[in-house]
Every structure is written in C-alpha cells, then in structure tokens.
Design an enzyme around this catalytic site. Structure first.
Site, mmCIF file in Angstrom:
data_model
loop_
_atom_site.group_PDB
_atom_site.id
_atom_site.type_symbol
_atom_site.label_atom_id
_atom_site.label_comp_id
_atom_site.label_asym_id
_atom_site.label_seq_id
_atom_site.Cartn_x
_atom_site.Cartn_y
_atom_site.Cartn_z
ATOM 1 N N SER A 405 0.818 -1.215 0.000
ATOM 2 C CA SER A 405 0.000 0.000 0.000
ATOM 3 C C SER A 405 0.849 1.262 0.000
ATOM 4 O O SER A 405 0.424 2.302 -0.492
ATOM 5 C CB SER A 405 -0.907 0.024 1.240
ATOM 6 O OG SER A 405 -1.741 -1.099 1.294
ATOM 7 N N HIS A 426 -2.208 -3.260 -6.236
ATOM 8 C CA HIS A 426 -2.715 -2.798 -4.944
ATOM 9 C C HIS A 426 -4.219 -3.037 -4.858
ATOM 10 O O HIS A 426 -5.020 -2.303 -5.438
ATOM 11 C CB HIS A 426 -2.396 -1.312 -4.750
ATOM 12 C CG HIS A 426 -2.849 -0.773 -3.433
ATOM 13 N ND1 HIS A 426 -3.150 0.553 -3.226
ATOM 14 C CD2 HIS A 426 -3.088 -1.390 -2.247
ATOM 15 C CE1 HIS A 426 -3.532 0.735 -1.989
ATOM 16 N NE2 HIS A 426 -3.508 -0.430 -1.374
ATOM 17 N N GLU A 438 -5.366 -0.719 -8.114
ATOM 18 C CA GLU A 438 -4.296 0.160 -8.573
ATOM 19 C C GLU A 438 -3.168 -0.711 -9.137
ATOM 20 O O GLU A 438 -2.667 -1.609 -8.449
ATOM 21 C CB GLU A 438 -3.757 1.017 -7.421
ATOM 22 C CG GLU A 438 -4.621 2.207 -7.088
ATOM 23 C CD GLU A 438 -3.999 3.119 -6.042
ATOM 24 O OE1 GLU A 438 -4.082 4.345 -6.197
ATOM 25 O OE2 GLU A 438 -3.429 2.600 -5.062
ATOM 26 N N ASN A 476 -4.167 6.347 -1.516
ATOM 27 C CA ASN A 476 -3.757 6.586 -0.133
ATOM 28 C C ASN A 476 -3.059 7.932 0.033
ATOM 29 O O ASN A 476 -3.070 8.511 1.118
ATOM 30 C CB ASN A 476 -2.857 5.454 0.351
ATOM 31 C CG ASN A 476 -3.659 4.233 0.752
ATOM 32 O OD1 ASN A 476 -4.850 4.322 1.036
ATOM 33 N ND2 ASN A 476 -3.022 3.080 0.766
#
Length: 650
Positions: A405, A426, A438, A476
């Site tokens: 992540s 991801h 992702e 994120n």
C-alpha cells in the site's frame, strides 16, 4: 449497409438491427425502425413482425456517442409508440441484454420473448436520468407497482426467468431464437391479440406505499436525484392517463439529462468504459492466466484468494507454517460462508470455491504458477525475503506482484532476477468486494506484464487504474491529505461529529473520523512510525495522540469517538476533548457545505499535484480511484470532476 433490414418468411416479416458492437439506438437505427413500421403496415402480405438483433446482444441501450448532443429525430418515444400502434403486431426476440431504450423498444412490442440467458432492465438512474420513452409508464402496467419500483429506481437488470415471472416478457425460448420467434408469431396470430400496453389500465398503490418507498430510496440514494425522480414518474403512471404520464416522464428525462448529476455520471461511465483497455497497451499480448498463488493468508491475502477463486482460477495459498495455513484457509472459509449467508453463493458453490484452494508452506509448489501475488506484512525486509524465494522457484515468465500500500515497489524487487515480470497490484480491503485495483509498474516492468495486470482486473471484474510510484500511490496519498485537512478543521474548533455529518451530507457513507475508527487508527499510525524510524520528518498528528493514549478505534472501545460494548454508534468523547484541547485554536465557524467544499477542494488540489507529477495519467483515473476505493459519491463524478480549476484557485 443499412443498420435495419427487412426479410420476409411467408407472412412473417423479420426486422433485423445490425449496429455493432451492441446494437445501440443511434439515429440511424431509430429512423430505420420508423421506416420499417411504415413499410410493413402497407404490406398486405405481412401479418406480424419479429424484431431481432444481429451479433451478441439485443439493443443494449442508447448510443453513448449521442449522450452530450441535442436529441435528434426521430425521438425514441415516437419510435416506440409507432411500433406499439402499428397495424401489424411486433414481437421482440431478445438475446443478450435489452437495456434502457432497448428494453423500452421491446416494451412497445405486442409480445416479448427471450432466451433463458437474456436480461432486461431500465438502468437509466445509474446515469442520472430516468427512462424517457415509456419505461416507467409501461413497466408498471406489465409488472405491477412494487416490481416496477424496484426495477426502475435501482436500475438493476433481471434475468429472463425472473422477467417472465414478473410479466415483463411472455415466453422463454430454447433453441434457435430466430426460428422460435417466427413460430411464436404464427401461433400468436391464431389467438386474440392482447391490447397494446399503452391501452391497459395501470395498477394503483396506497399513499403509504409511496411514502415508505420514498423514504427508503432517499436513504439509499444519499443525495442522488434520479431514483426519487423515477419514483415520481412511476407514481404519476399509476395516477393519471397514459398520455399525461408519458408527458411527465419525458419532461423529467429532459430535465435530468441536462443536470450536473447526469453529467457527472456520464463522466464516470466513460472513464470506467476506457479503464480496462488503456490505449498505450493496444496490441500488447498479456501473459497466460491459468492459475495463481497468494503469499499470506491474512485478511488481505484471503480476500485476494477469494477474488481469484470467484473468477475460477485455481489458487495456491502459501504461509510460513501449518498453523498459519490453517488460519488462512479458515479465513477463506469464512468469506465463502458469508457469501452463502447473504445469498450470493450456494453451499455447493462455496464448497467448490474452497476446494480450488491448496494450502502449503512450500514455495516449490509454485514452480508452474502463472501469477503470484504477495500479501504479507507491510515491512520491506519481509517482502524482500518473499521475492527472494519466489525468484528461485518460479518460472522466469511468471508474473510476480506485490500488494504493498505504501512501500516503494522498486525497493521490494531490487534484487529480483528478470524484473520485467514484477508489478504492483494494490488491492483494497475486502479484496473480494472492493472494485478498485491500482496497477503500479516499475520502470523495469515489461509491457506484457502490465497488460497482464489489466487482464487480471477484467477477469476479476475490477476497475483498474495505472498509478505511478510515490508514497500511497494515488488513493492513499489523497486519503492522507483528506485526513490531514479534516484534522486541521478540528484544530480550528470544528467537532468531529460536524465534519463527519458534513461528509455524509455530501454523499459519503461515512465521514473521515468514523471511517478511521472503523478501520483502526493504529494502521496509519504504524506507517507514520515506520517512516519516523527510517529518519523521515513526519509531524505528529492528532491521531497519533489518540493511539498513544490507547484509543485505536472501535476495536478498543474508543478512537475519535467512544463506543459502548456491542454498539457501533459513535458517541462524543470527553477524553478526546481533553487530549486535544491544548492543540485547538478556534477559528471561523463553517457550515456543512463549507466543510465539504474545503475537504473536497483539498482532495482536488492533491489530485492536481498527482497529475503534474505524472503519478496519474488523467484526472478521470483519480476520480475512479476515489469512487471505487474510498467511497466518493459516484453521482458527484469524483473530486476532479469540475473541481480542479476551482480548487487550484483556492
């Protein structure tokens, strides 16, 4: 070549639409149908007409290339009414999908028959509009009020067997559809014909039904306009004559078609349509995907394995010891049992899913695996050890992926032989549910490996977005900015409850502080602590203060809020107020709209930076990440839709 052609088989005319790839209702198709009605009405040798489509589907909806253009005649309501009132009865022969305007055309036919695998539906609300050619007015006359409300306000299609049960179609066909449709037409001519749907009486419902439906839909829609407008159309269809109901539906359709919500949903539709097949990979052949393996059977690893099994791929689950293997298999069993409980899987299907998973502690079991996804603890040294072993046992052409992540994928694969096969994938938790993937290539990632990542997304039914390498990638990184800005508002005197309420009012299912309490404040805290231990200058956050005080969220009975045992309802916390009071410097009060505007503006500004750095290829990719990974309200189009210039000016 004409997109609408006519053939004759005895006294039955067959009108065929051939407008690949999905027989969309372009202006040429609409005109072709109008012309066919006129020609066949004047043909005394024709007794009935079969409407059928070439290719893989019936009319799957409107022509998306016309979405942002003024409607061109003939308009669809006139086409449908012309078919419905034709001198000769029309029979719609449906295969594939009859959706939106395509199903409205079928509703205008005197009969509808379909293959068992076909589906029908009115998904207009998913594009911020309502049916505009009689979908609400005719569906309620065929299926009744309750079924029509569910069909139209959710936009979810139904399979042919359910459609038959609801009265939306007249027969399910086995064998050759063309042959069966002609036989159906000839048989229908030997019996009294049913009235056109527009001539039938509409059912009614009590005021309490409409009030209860409105309340339920408003709660579900969370600010989305189209579902409630669709309900209003259905109510009007039961309370007035056909012509007046049609006029109301069409006016509502045209009003919504020009709305910002419809524009936002069209934006998302086109972005999703383009996402699985990026132009840069045109002509690049992906590698085979016959089987897969997952390293790590925790929450994320088990979710990834479940997603792979849902797609039919055999899976090997690798863990460090037998006890961990058993825990990983138990996690998978719980996932499939939950799907059975919710009615998404049968017991037999769940058993088959689980049977397709092989647990092992031996990396040698991966010698002939096409794809290996690492999902172990978010620690660089641990991940590097995993890839060191994978590099020794896997085929040189096997795709090796990390689910990190935050860590730099380049560091994870630093000593990996043949780095062209390495990629970041991801997933978002729960990985068997969340739609976003992702895809993070390194500079060494081969095009075939990248193409395989996008192919995997299609196989898993996920929305893929290519992301560049930076802390947190796209999603994120924006989440970090979002949370930091929310904390800044707390420092300025806003309450957590007011901020969360503002974001729920904006359309999120949860506000930023509620969401952190649910997921656990310690996850981001540990990431920040790791960065500090590595020598990075990471300022202390308000969340750090709470975690150090033992407040990690719902799992400890308190985070930003207090929680009573067995109850997830957040309660204001005196302890939090005391802990944070020294850091609060009250500023100007903000209302809910201003709070949401500030936080979404911050997301957009971070998105602008991500674009300028090349981390995302286009703004719509950022919108897809936020919608499918972080709960951004779809009907607002994403933080970049129409906000970036304004946000940049702030």
């Amino acid at each position: 070549m004409s997109v609408v052609t006519i053939a004759r088989e005895g006294n039955i005319a067959v009108v065929t639409i051939d407008n690949p790839p999905v027989n969309a209702l372009s202006q040429a198709v609409r005109q072709g149908l109008v012309d066919a009605v006129a020609e066949l009405d004047n043909d005394h040798d024709v007794a009935a007409v079969v409407l059928i489509c070439a290719g893989r589907t019936f009319i799957a909806g409107a022509d998306v290339s016309e979405f942002d253009k003024p409607p061109q005649p003939p308009h669809l309501p006139d086409v449908v009414l012309g078919i419905e009132l034709a001198a000769k009865p029309w029979i719609a022969a449906i295969h594939g999908s009859a959706l939106g305007g395509g199903f409205e055309v079928a509703l205008g036919c005197r009969f509808r028959i379909a293959t068992a695998e076909a589906s029908v539906g009115l998904p207009e609300v998913t594009l911020g509009i309502v049916p505009g050619a009689g979908g609400t007015v005719r569906s309620v006359r065929l299926a009744g009020v309750e079924a029509a409300v569910d069909l139209v306000t959710t936009g979810k299609p139904v399979r042919a067997p359910q459609a038959l049960e609801l009265g939306l179609i007249d027969s399910i066909i086995e064998g050759d559809l063309h042959v069966a449709a002609i036989a159906f037409a000839r048989d229908a001519l030997s019996h009294p014909l049913p009235q056109p749907v527009s001539h039938r009486l509409a059912p009614t419902a009590a005021d309490t039904f409409w009030a209860e439906s409105e309340a339920a839909i408003a709660k579900r829609a969370r600010g989305e306009v189209a579902p409630l407008k669709a309900l209003a159309c259905l109510r009007r269809a039961t309370g007035t004559d056909f012509a007046a109901a049609m006029q109301f539906e069409r006016a509502t359709f045209l009003e919504l078609r020009a709305s910002r919500q419809a524009a936002a949903l069209r934006h998302v539709f086109f972005a999703e349509r383009a996402a699985p097949r990026p132009a840069a990979l045109s002509g690049v052949q992906p590698l085979p995907l016959r089987n897969a393996a997952v390293i790590g059977g925790g929450t994320m690893g088990a979710g990834i394995a479940a997603a792979l099994r849902d797609a039919g791929l055999p899976v090997i689950l690798i863990e460090r010891d037998e006890a961990a293997v058993e825990r990983g298999i138990a996690n998978l069993k719980d996932i499939f049992a939950g799907a059975v409980k919710r009615g998404r899987l049968t017991e037999d299907a769940a058993e088959a899913r689980l049977a397709g998973v092989t647990g092992s502690t031996d990396y040698a079991a991966l010698a002939d695996t096409d794809l290996v996804i690492e999902a172990v603890f978010e620690e660089l040294s641990v991940k590097r050890q995993v890839f060191e072993q994978l590099g020794r046992v896997c085929r040189p052409d096997a795709v090796l992926a990390t689910n990190t992540s935050y860590l730099d994928p380049r560091a994870i694969a630093e000593d990996l032989a043949n780095p062209g096969r390495f990629i970041g994938l991801h997933f978002f938790s729960p990985a068997n549910v969340m739609k976003l993937l992702e895809i993070v290539p390194t500079p060494q990632t081969a095009d075939a490996t990248l193409a395989t990542g996008f192919t995997l997304a299609r196989v898993l039914g996920k929305v893929p977005v290519r992301a560049g390498i930076c802390e947190g990638f796209i999603g994120n990184r924006i989440l970090k900015r979002y949370r930091a800005e929310a904390e800044m508002l707390v420092r300025q005197g806003m309450t957590m409850a007011a901020i969360d309420a503002a974001m729920r009012g904006y359309g999120f299912a949860m506000g930023p502080f509620e969401a952190q309490d649910l997921g656990g404040l310690d996850i981001a805290f540990l990431q920040r602590e790791g960065a500090r231990a590595a020598g990075q200058n990471v300022p202390e956050t308000l969340g750090d203060i709470l975690v150090r005080a033992g407040r990690k969220g719902q799992k400890t009975g308190g985070g930003w809020y207090d929680y009573k045992s067995g109850n997830r309802r957040p309660l204001p916390s005196d302890e939090v107020s005391h802990l944070l009071a020294p850091l609060v410097r009250p500023g100007p009060a903000l209302d809910a709209e201003a709070i949401a505007d500030h936080l979404v503006g911050a997301m957009a500004r971070e998105g602008d930076a991500i674009l300028s750095e090349g981390i995302a290829e286009k703004a719509s990719d950022i919108d897809l990440v936020e919608i499918h990974g972080y709960g951004f309200p779809r009907w607002r189009g994403g933080p970049m839709f129409g906000t970036s210039p304004r946000a940049s000016a702030k």
